[in-house]
Motif scaffolding. Structure first.
Motif, PDB file in Angstrom:
ATOM      1  N   SER A 229     -18.901 -83.234 -18.251  1.00 20.48           N
ATOM      2  CA  SER A 229     -18.339 -84.031 -17.016  1.00 20.48           C
ATOM      3  C   SER A 229     -19.330 -83.671 -15.962  1.00 20.48           C
TER       4      SER A 229
ATOM      5  N   ASN B 270     -14.819 -88.614 -11.859  1.00 24.62           N
ATOM      6  CA  ASN B 270     -15.533 -87.668 -12.949  1.00 24.62           C
ATOM      7  C   ASN B 270     -16.449 -88.505 -13.478  1.00 24.62           C
TER       8      ASN B 270
ATOM      9  N   GLU C 265     -18.360 -89.374 -17.100  1.00 23.09           N
ATOM     10  CA  GLU C 265     -18.168 -88.259 -18.865  1.00 23.09           C
ATOM     11  C   GLU C 265     -20.391 -88.424 -19.031  1.00 23.09           C
TER      12      GLU C 265
END
Length: 413
Positions: free
Chosen positions: A259, A274, A276
């Motif tokens: 991430s 974030n 991923e």
């Protein structure tokens, strides 16, 4: 006799020359003139000038009484900032004195603040307060800032400060007529510009080892941004800015789940969520013989030329296995055709999972399949440090009847 006359003439000539010089010098000394031809005074200040060698009446006047006035005795008073001439008239002759009137000095100059913080390119205005609202001027330490006066409001005037470059600058304000009257230094700290928002598509990204994908990062000011990643499974690289947007390329370096997020370089509180990145490990496998599959009528339904196995990280050491095939459809189908089983073994040969492979329905003879996902084995717990084997059973390398094919399948269920 002649000698006597010569002596007399010489004496007379000397006397004439002497008294002639005296007469001329006396006449020059008695010519009227002003004791000052120009003066500088402040508003409200009185100063006297005289016309020397004038024995009669002198008439005084001003060319502009709004700037300076004069009395009958030659007393000049500064009325308002500007320039005027004071004229002395004597025996039909005029004598002029240039008078420059300056604004009276402020005794107090106070800035609204003594510390200003800006971003590069930004501007702000602060008020400068005085007690008399008279002329003031600014003085800067460097060209890191630009200053512009506004319009007086009573005894106060705004000054606009514009940040030209990153760093620290300062300036002070002083009275234009008395430089001793001034403010303390006003510090200006200029930071690099920062964004008020940084946005990017945060949909999870699926990549194979070595694959890359580009995302576009949106900002409001196009200020510098940086990335923060949690491991080295991926590499990140920014492209060239296009207005207030910049691309970032994500490249898969190692399998697993990674991430990253994007943050403003000058303000760590402005960042994205974030993003991923699931990096799949791809394993190649080669089909033996023709690897053909029968249809229900006993003919060959599909010829497998190539297959790819992808291992994608899910979470908590769980993986999803996807099998992709390439090859040719050999018969028409109107329903999903069974192919065979894929079986996953560990290093010791223990079967972990099996899954039935299928080709799409409504395929026609001659259709080509390229990297078609024939099955997914979800959430298998694997150890990154171990090796695993995938086999395809039964061995469908020969044309066999549907019934025989089903018997083979039953053995592997």
């Amino acid at each position: 006799m002649k000698k006597y006359l010569m002596k007399v003439m010489v004496i007379v000539s000397i006397l004439l020359c002497y008294f002639g010089v005296i007469s001329i010098n006396i006449k020059a000394a008695q010519t009227p003139k002003l004791d000052k031809k120009k003066i500088v005074i402040q508003e409200g200040v009185i100063k006297r000038i005289k016309l020397k060698n004038a024995s009669g009446k002198v008439k005084w006047s001003s060319t502009n009484k709004k700037i300076a006035t004069v009395t009958s005795k030659g007393k000049i008073k500064g009325v308002h900032e500007g320039t005027a001439y004071i004229v002395a008239k004597y025996k039909n002759k005029k004598y002029k004195c240039k008078v420059t009137v300056k604004a009276n000095s402020n005794s107090v100059i106070n800035p609204e603040t003594t510390l200003i913080t800006l971003q590069k390119g930004e501007s702000c205005a602060i008020l400068i307060h005085t007690d008399k609202g008279k002329d003031i001027s600014y003085h800067t330490s460097n060209k890191g800032i630009s200053l512009t006066w506004g319009t007086w409001i009573g005894n106060s005037i705004p000054i606009t400060v514009t940040a030209n470059w990153v760093g620290e600058s300062s300036f002070y304000i002083s009275d234009s007529n008395n430089s001793a009257i001034r403010t303390q230094s006003i510090k200006v700290i200029v930071n690099d510009v920062s964004n008020s928002f940084v946005e990017v598509d945060t949909t999870p990204i699926e990549l194979l080892l070595g694959e890359s994908k580009t995302l576009w990062i949106q900002t409001d000011k196009g200020a510098p941004v940086s990335f923060v990643k949690n491991d080295d499974n991926i590499s990140l690289k920014f492209g060239d800015w296009a207005g207030t947007s910049v691309p970032i390329t994500i490249t898969a370096k190692a399998s697993g789940k990674s991430s990253f997020y994007i943050v403003d370089k000058n303000n760590a509180s402005v960042k994205t969520a974030n993003i991923e990145v699931n990096v799949a490990q791809q394993i190649s496998c080669t089909a033996r013989q023709n690897f053909v599959y029968p249809n229900r009528k006993g003919g060959m339904c599909f010829r497998l030329d190539d297959c790819q196995v992808e291992q994608r990280y899910a979470s908590n050491n769980k993986y999803t296995i996807k099998i992709f095939v390439s090859g040719e459809v050999l018969c028409n189908t109107n329903h999903t055709e069974w192919m065979c089983y894929a079986k996953l073994y560990d290093e010791s040969g223990t079967l972990i999972e099996s899954s039935l492979l299928q080709i799409p329905s409504s395929s026609s003879a001659g259709d080509t399949l390229k990297d078609y996902c024939v099955t997914t084995i979800p959430y298998i717990s694997l150890d990154k440090g171990k090796k695993y084997t995938i086999t395809f059973n039964p061995k469908c390398g020969y044309a066999i009847s549907y019934e025989q094919f089903m018997k083979e399948i039953d053995k592997w269920r």
